[in-house]
Write an enzyme that holds these catalytic residues in place. Structure first.
Site, PDB file in Angstrom:
ATOM      1  N   PHE A  33       0.934  -1.191   0.043  1.00 56.47           N
ATOM      2  CA  PHE A  33       0.112   0.058  -0.009  1.00 56.47           C
ATOM      3  C   PHE A  33       0.713   1.278  -0.072  1.00 56.47           C
ATOM      4  CE2 PHE A  33       0.351  -1.340   4.538  1.00 56.47           C
ATOM      5  CZ  PHE A  33       0.975  -0.158   5.047  1.00 56.47           C
ATOM      6  N   ARG A  46      -2.780   7.040  20.627  1.00 59.62           N
ATOM      7  CA  ARG A  46      -3.299   5.963  19.989  1.00 59.62           C
ATOM      8  C   ARG A  46      -4.340   5.119  20.487  1.00 59.62           C
ATOM      9  NH1 ARG A  46       0.517   4.188  16.121  1.00 59.62           N
ATOM     10  NH2 ARG A  46      -0.150   2.044  16.086  1.00 59.62           N
ATOM     11  N   ARG A  68     -10.852   7.760  14.987  1.00 59.26           N
ATOM     12  CA  ARG A  68     -11.207   7.134  13.672  1.00 59.26           C
ATOM     13  C   ARG A  68     -12.514   6.318  13.470  1.00 59.26           C
ATOM     14  NH1 ARG A  68      -5.197   4.521  13.804  1.00 59.26           N
ATOM     15  NH2 ARG A  68      -4.167   6.092  12.511  1.00 59.26           N
ATOM     16  N   ASN A  70      -7.769   7.408   6.941  1.00 56.73           N
ATOM     17  CA  ASN A  70      -8.185   7.226   8.264  1.00 56.73           C
ATOM     18  C   ASN A  70      -7.973   8.547   9.216  1.00 56.73           C
ATOM     19  OD1 ASN A  70      -5.583   6.899   8.515  1.00 56.73           O
ATOM     20  ND2 ASN A  70      -5.387   4.903   9.532  1.00 56.73           N
ATOM     21  N   THR A  91      -6.302   1.257  13.244  1.00 55.70           N
ATOM     22  CA  THR A  91      -5.956   1.786  12.098  1.00 55.70           C
ATOM     23  C   THR A  91      -7.263   1.540  10.949  1.00 55.70           C
ATOM     24  OG1 THR A  91      -3.417   1.054  12.188  1.00 55.70           O
ATOM     25  CG2 THR A  91      -4.032   1.670   9.902  1.00 55.70           C
ATOM     26  N   HIS A 101      -2.583  10.470  12.053  1.00 58.75           N
ATOM     27  CA  HIS A 101      -1.656   9.380  12.227  1.00 58.75           C
ATOM     28  C   HIS A 101      -1.129   9.778  13.538  1.00 58.75           C
ATOM     29  CE1 HIS A 101       2.373   7.715  11.785  1.00 58.75           C
ATOM     30  NE2 HIS A 101       2.649   8.950  12.221  1.00 58.75           N
TER      31      HIS A 101
HETATM   32  P1  CMP Z   1      -0.888   5.672   9.640  1.00 56.18           P
HETATM   33  O1  CMP Z   1      -0.850   5.490  11.327  1.00 56.18           O
HETATM   34  O2  CMP Z   1      -0.457   6.878   9.325  1.00 56.18           O
HETATM   35  O3  CMP Z   1       0.615   4.807   9.422  1.00 56.18           O
HETATM   36  C1  CMP Z   1       0.702   4.043   8.245  1.00 56.18           C
HETATM   37  C2  CMP Z   1      -0.410   4.093   7.439  1.00 56.18           C
HETATM   38  O4  CMP Z   1      -0.424   3.222   6.596  1.00 56.18           O
HETATM   39  C3  CMP Z   1      -1.791   3.870   8.307  1.00 56.18           C
HETATM   40  O5  CMP Z   1      -1.986   4.881   9.293  1.00 56.18           O
HETATM   41  C4  CMP Z   1      -2.656   3.673   7.149  1.00 56.18           C
HETATM   42  O6  CMP Z   1      -3.432   5.073   6.675  1.00 56.18           O
HETATM   43  C5  CMP Z   1      -1.750   3.263   6.056  1.00 56.18           C
HETATM   44  N1  CMP Z   1      -2.163   1.491   5.950  1.00 56.18           N
HETATM   45  C6  CMP Z   1      -1.829   0.781   6.991  1.00 56.18           C
HETATM   46  N2  CMP Z   1      -2.345  -0.538   6.574  1.00 56.18           N
HETATM   47  C7  CMP Z   1      -2.833  -0.521   5.319  1.00 56.18           C
HETATM   48  C8  CMP Z   1      -3.283  -1.324   4.506  1.00 56.18           C
HETATM   49  N3  CMP Z   1      -3.433  -2.497   4.501  1.00 56.18           N
HETATM   50  N4  CMP Z   1      -3.949  -0.814   3.332  1.00 56.18           N
HETATM   51  C9  CMP Z   1      -3.804   0.657   3.119  1.00 56.18           C
HETATM   52  N5  CMP Z   1      -3.116   1.465   3.829  1.00 56.18           N
HETATM   53  C10 CMP Z   1      -2.882   1.108   4.992  1.00 56.18           C
END
Ligand code: CMP
Length: 138
Positions: free
Chosen positions: A58, A86, A103, A113, A92, A116
């Site tokens: 991704f 968190r 979220r 989402n 996530t 971060h």
């Molecule tokens: P974040 O906490 O910003 O850290 C990494 C980001 O990758 C996460 O939030 C999501 O927005 C994104 N992410 C994590 N897993 C996936 C996934 N399986 N598919 C798409 N995006 C992802």
């Protein structure tokens, strides 16, 4: 012990006009806003920020998304800031996020989402330094 963490209000949240509501939830939870700014980053800048995810399928899409509009990077401070943010953000994937989390309320998908938050002291230090100069944190 007072601790700093790093957070980003992502392009989806800013586009939808949810930034102020999310900031209010963060402040209500006891976080002090040490620094915040509104910027738009390039795909290359997003790739540098998310370098630990470079091998993930991704990665390209995530970096396209993170450079698709304005974001609010910020530094937050409170006791136990990293873990508490968190918890407040929720899982996530918003489909798995608990009721009352940011979220659950504001995120549309695992990619879009809303927010971060750093996952450990070492990542918080890297992420704060990636977006803020020392004089902005005084
Ligand atoms: P974040 O906490 O910003 O850290 C990494 C980001 O990758 C996460 O939030 C999501 O927005 C994104 N992410 C994590 N897993 C996936 C996934 N399986 N598919 C798409 N995006 C992802």
């Amino acid at each position: 012990m007072s601790e700093r963490t790093f957070s980003i209000l992502k392009p989806d949240a800013v586009r939808k006009g949810d930034a102020a509501a999310i900031l209010a939830a963060i402040e209500k939870a006891g976080f002090k806003l040490v620094a915040i700014k509104k910027i738009t980053i390039s795909k290359q800048q997003a790739e540098g920020f998310y370098h630990v995810h470079a091998a993930r399928p991704f990665f390209g899409s995530l970096c396209e998304f993170m450079s698709s509009g304005a974001i609010f990077p910020m530094v937050l401070e409170k006791d136990n800031a990293i873990a508490d943010l968190r918890k407040l953000m929720g899982a996530t994937n918003p489909a798995n996020a608990e009721e009352g989390t940011i979220r659950k309320q504001f995120a549309a998908s695992i990619e879009e989402n809303a927010i971060h938050g750093s996952d450990a002291p070492e990542t918080a230090a890297f992420e704060i330094g990636y977006f803020f100069a020392g004089y902005e944190l005084a």
